[in-house]
Structures are given as structure tokens and as C-alpha cells.
Design a protein around this motif. Structure first.
Motif, PDB file in Angstrom:
ATOM      1  N   ALA A  40      -8.018 -32.135  20.035  1.00 41.32           N
ATOM      2  CA  ALA A  40      -7.379 -32.493  18.757  1.00 41.32           C
ATOM      3  C   ALA A  40      -8.416 -32.624  17.646  1.00 41.32           C
ATOM      4  CB  ALA A  40      -6.591 -33.787  18.905  1.00 41.32           C
ATOM      5  N   ILE A  41      -9.546 -33.276  17.945  1.00 44.83           N
ATOM      6  CA  ILE A  41     -10.614 -33.446  16.961  1.00 44.83           C
ATOM      7  C   ILE A  41     -11.920 -33.062  17.640  1.00 44.83           C
ATOM      8  CG2 ILE A  41     -11.705 -34.993  15.300  1.00 44.83           C
ATOM      9  CD1 ILE A  41      -9.332 -36.877  15.569  1.00 44.83           C
ATOM     10  N   SER A  42     -12.639 -32.134  17.055  1.00 39.14           N
ATOM     11  CA  SER A  42     -13.853 -31.647  17.710  1.00 39.14           C
ATOM     12  C   SER A  42     -14.954 -32.699  17.686  1.00 39.14           C
ATOM     13  CB  SER A  42     -14.348 -30.369  17.033  1.00 39.14           C
ATOM     14  OG  SER A  42     -14.993 -30.674  15.809  1.00 39.14           O
ATOM     15  N   VAL A 187      -7.497 -39.355   4.615  1.00 40.61           N
ATOM     16  CA  VAL A 187      -7.031 -38.119   3.989  1.00 40.61           C
ATOM     17  C   VAL A 187      -8.149 -37.454   3.190  1.00 40.61           C
ATOM     18  CG1 VAL A 187      -5.078 -37.093   2.717  1.00 40.61           C
ATOM     19  CG2 VAL A 187      -4.769 -39.265   3.855  1.00 40.61           C
ATOM     20  N   TRP A 188      -9.382 -37.841   3.496  1.00 39.64           N
ATOM     21  CA  TRP A 188     -10.527 -37.166   2.876  1.00 39.64           C
ATOM     22  C   TRP A 188     -10.790 -35.854   3.615  1.00 39.64           C
ATOM     23  CZ3 TRP A 188     -14.549 -38.912  -0.673  1.00 39.64           C
ATOM     24  CH2 TRP A 188     -14.175 -40.063  -1.387  1.00 39.64           C
ATOM     25  N   GLU A 189     -11.153 -34.859   2.863  1.00 41.89           N
ATOM     26  CA  GLU A 189     -11.439 -33.564   3.485  1.00 41.89           C
ATOM     27  C   GLU A 189     -12.566 -33.679   4.513  1.00 41.89           C
ATOM     28  OE1 GLU A 189     -12.391 -30.546   0.683  1.00 41.89           O
ATOM     29  OE2 GLU A 189     -12.299 -28.927   2.139  1.00 41.89           O
ATOM     30  N   HIS A 190     -13.480 -34.625   4.310  1.00 39.34           N
ATOM     31  CA  HIS A 190     -14.605 -34.732   5.240  1.00 39.34           C
ATOM     32  C   HIS A 190     -14.151 -35.121   6.650  1.00 39.34           C
ATOM     33  CE1 HIS A 190     -15.237 -39.266   4.086  1.00 39.34           C
ATOM     34  NE2 HIS A 190     -14.541 -39.186   5.187  1.00 39.34           N
ATOM     35  N   TYR A 192     -11.792 -33.585   8.290  1.00 43.68           N
ATOM     36  CA  TYR A 192     -11.235 -32.455   9.041  1.00 43.68           C
ATOM     37  C   TYR A 192     -11.759 -31.101   8.576  1.00 43.68           C
ATOM     38  CZ  TYR A 192      -8.273 -32.377   4.869  1.00 43.68           C
ATOM     39  OH  TYR A 192      -7.836 -32.344   3.571  1.00 43.68           O
ATOM     40  N   TYR A 193     -12.777 -31.068   7.708  1.00 43.75           N
ATOM     41  CA  TYR A 193     -13.099 -29.794   7.084  1.00 43.75           C
ATOM     42  C   TYR A 193     -13.640 -28.745   8.030  1.00 43.75           C
ATOM     43  CZ  TYR A 193     -17.924 -31.614   6.682  1.00 43.75           C
ATOM     44  OH  TYR A 193     -19.154 -32.139   6.918  1.00 43.75           O
ATOM     45  N   LEU A 194     -14.112 -29.141   9.193  1.00 38.87           N
ATOM     46  CA  LEU A 194     -14.547 -28.138  10.156  1.00 38.87           C
ATOM     47  C   LEU A 194     -13.403 -27.666  11.033  1.00 38.87           C
ATOM     48  CD1 LEU A 194     -17.978 -29.543  11.410  1.00 38.87           C
ATOM     49  CD2 LEU A 194     -17.536 -27.806   9.671  1.00 38.87           C
TER      50      LEU A 194
END
Ligand SMILES: [Fe+2]
Length: 212
Positions: A40-42, A187-190, A192-194
Motif C-alpha cells: 500500500a505504501i512503499s 494530504v500533502w503531496e510529500h 505519496y509523490y513517489l
């Protein structure tokens, strides 16, 4: 599982500096390995999020606190006021992320299980179902302009669950002193951005939620 405290076993979360006992903060360890929430999250994004982004809030928070301590000792009112936004932003970033890590858990440690007992009943009674709550939180997060957080909270005065949003790194307490965070979604892009989150709810730490 009891509510984990924000103070970790391996490293102190705060350090006293200076003759007046100024308290500064250090990065808390995660309660699981960086790769423990895959797929789900790397592990890569978890490590960056924790070591780079959370650490940056702590570093800047400590810097602002030290400047505040110095300004207070000099009676420099203008600098004291000027530092408030940096303290709110970076201190909020530290507070919010410290909650966020504990909102997640590997499946083998209880993550991904739907809430049961009183929390499960409260969600059903107030939102109709867990699915309806997830949809509401997703919609509120999508509607946030810029960066911020979506919260499931308990209003201690009204004695029911609420969904709230905060901008930037504002902690939930800025929306009202009676609000206690249950789940905070970054909800910051940081965050999930990868990698796009495949299923955030698959790794929610319900044992944590149930104790709040
Ligand atoms: Fe974050």
C-alpha cells in the motif's frame, strides 16, 4: 493494544537545552519497519516522509524555539510575535506526523481491520457505515485547497465523531479545544509523490483508534 505514547523506546522525543531548560524535540522512531506497509505504501516513501520531511519540521521547530527563547530573554517582543507562524507550522508538522505514524500498522499487527466495539458502533451511528465515512474523508481531502490534513475526531463536548480539515500543518486543536484526533490523513503531496496510495484504509491501525 494500548495506545502507544508519542515518546518512543529507542530515542527521546525531547531534549533540554540551555540554562532555562528549553525543551527541544527529536524524531520519534516508527513503530514498524519502513517497508512494513507495502504494497500500500512503499518503504521508500515512508523513509523519505519520516527521515526527510518529518525531520525538517522538527529541525525548524527547534530552531524557532531557540530563537524564541533568546527573544524572550532579551525582551524582544517583535521577534516573539514574528516567530509564531514558524512555531505553528513546524510544531504542527511534528505533532501531526507523530499522530500519523501511529495511525498506520502492518496487517500482522492489526492494520486493515475494520473498527469494532464502541468506535465501530459510533461510526455506523454517525456516518451510516465505515464506507460512508471513508467516502466523506476522501471527498473532504480532495476538496482541500493546497496542502493540509483530514481528521476523524471526537468532540469531547458534543460527545460525537466529526470530520474536520486543517490547512497546511495546522494541528486539529486549532479547529477547537474540544477536538481529539482519532485519525489524521496527510494530504500533502510529500506523503505519496513517489507512489499513489493503493489503499490507505488497508493499513489503518484500528487498535490505536479504539483506544482514543
Ligand atoms: Fe507529511
Amino acid at each position: 493494544m494500548a495506545l502507544r505514547t508519542l515518546i518512543t523506546r529507542k530515542s527521546p522525543i525531547s531534549t533540554h537545552l540551555g540554562f532555562r531548560g528549553l525543551q527541544t524535540f527529536s524524531l520519534p522512531d516508527l513503530p514498524y519497519d519502513y517497508g512494513a506497509l507495502e504494497p500500500a505504501i512503499s518503504g521508500e516513501i515512508m523513509q523519505l516522509h519520516h527521515q526527510k520531511h518529518h525531520q525538517a519540521y522538527i529541525t525548524n521547530y527547534n530552531k524557532a524555539l531557540e530563537q524564541l527563547d533568546s527573544a524572550i530573554s532579551k525582551g524582544d517582543a517583535s521577534t516573539v510575535v514574528k516567530l509564531q507562524s514558524a512555531i505553528k507550522f513546524n510544531g504542527g508538522g511534528h505533532v501531526n506526523h507523530s499522530i500519523f505514524w501511529k495511525n498506520l500498522a502492518p496487517v500482522l499487527e492489526g492494520g486493515g481491520e475494520p473498527p469494532k466495539a464502541s468506535l465501530g458502533s459510533a461510526i455506523d451511528n454517525h456516518f451510516g457505515s465505515l464506507e460512508a465515512l471513508i467516502q466523506k474523508m476522501n471527498a473532504e481531502g480532495a476538496a482541500l485547497q493546497g496542502s493540509g490534513w483530514v481528521w476523524l475526531a471526537v468532540d469531547k463536548e458534543l460527545k460525537h465523531l466529526v470530520v474536520e480539515t486543517t490547512a497546511n500543518q495546522d494541528p486539529l486543536v486549532t479547529k477547537g479545544p474540544s477536538l481529539v484526533p482519532v485519525i489524521g490523513i496527510d494530504v500533502w503531496e510529500h506523503a505519496y509523490y513517489l507512489q499513489v496510495f493503493l489503499s490507505f484504509s488497508s493499513y489503518l491501525n484500528v487498535s490505536f483508534l479504539a483506544q482514543v
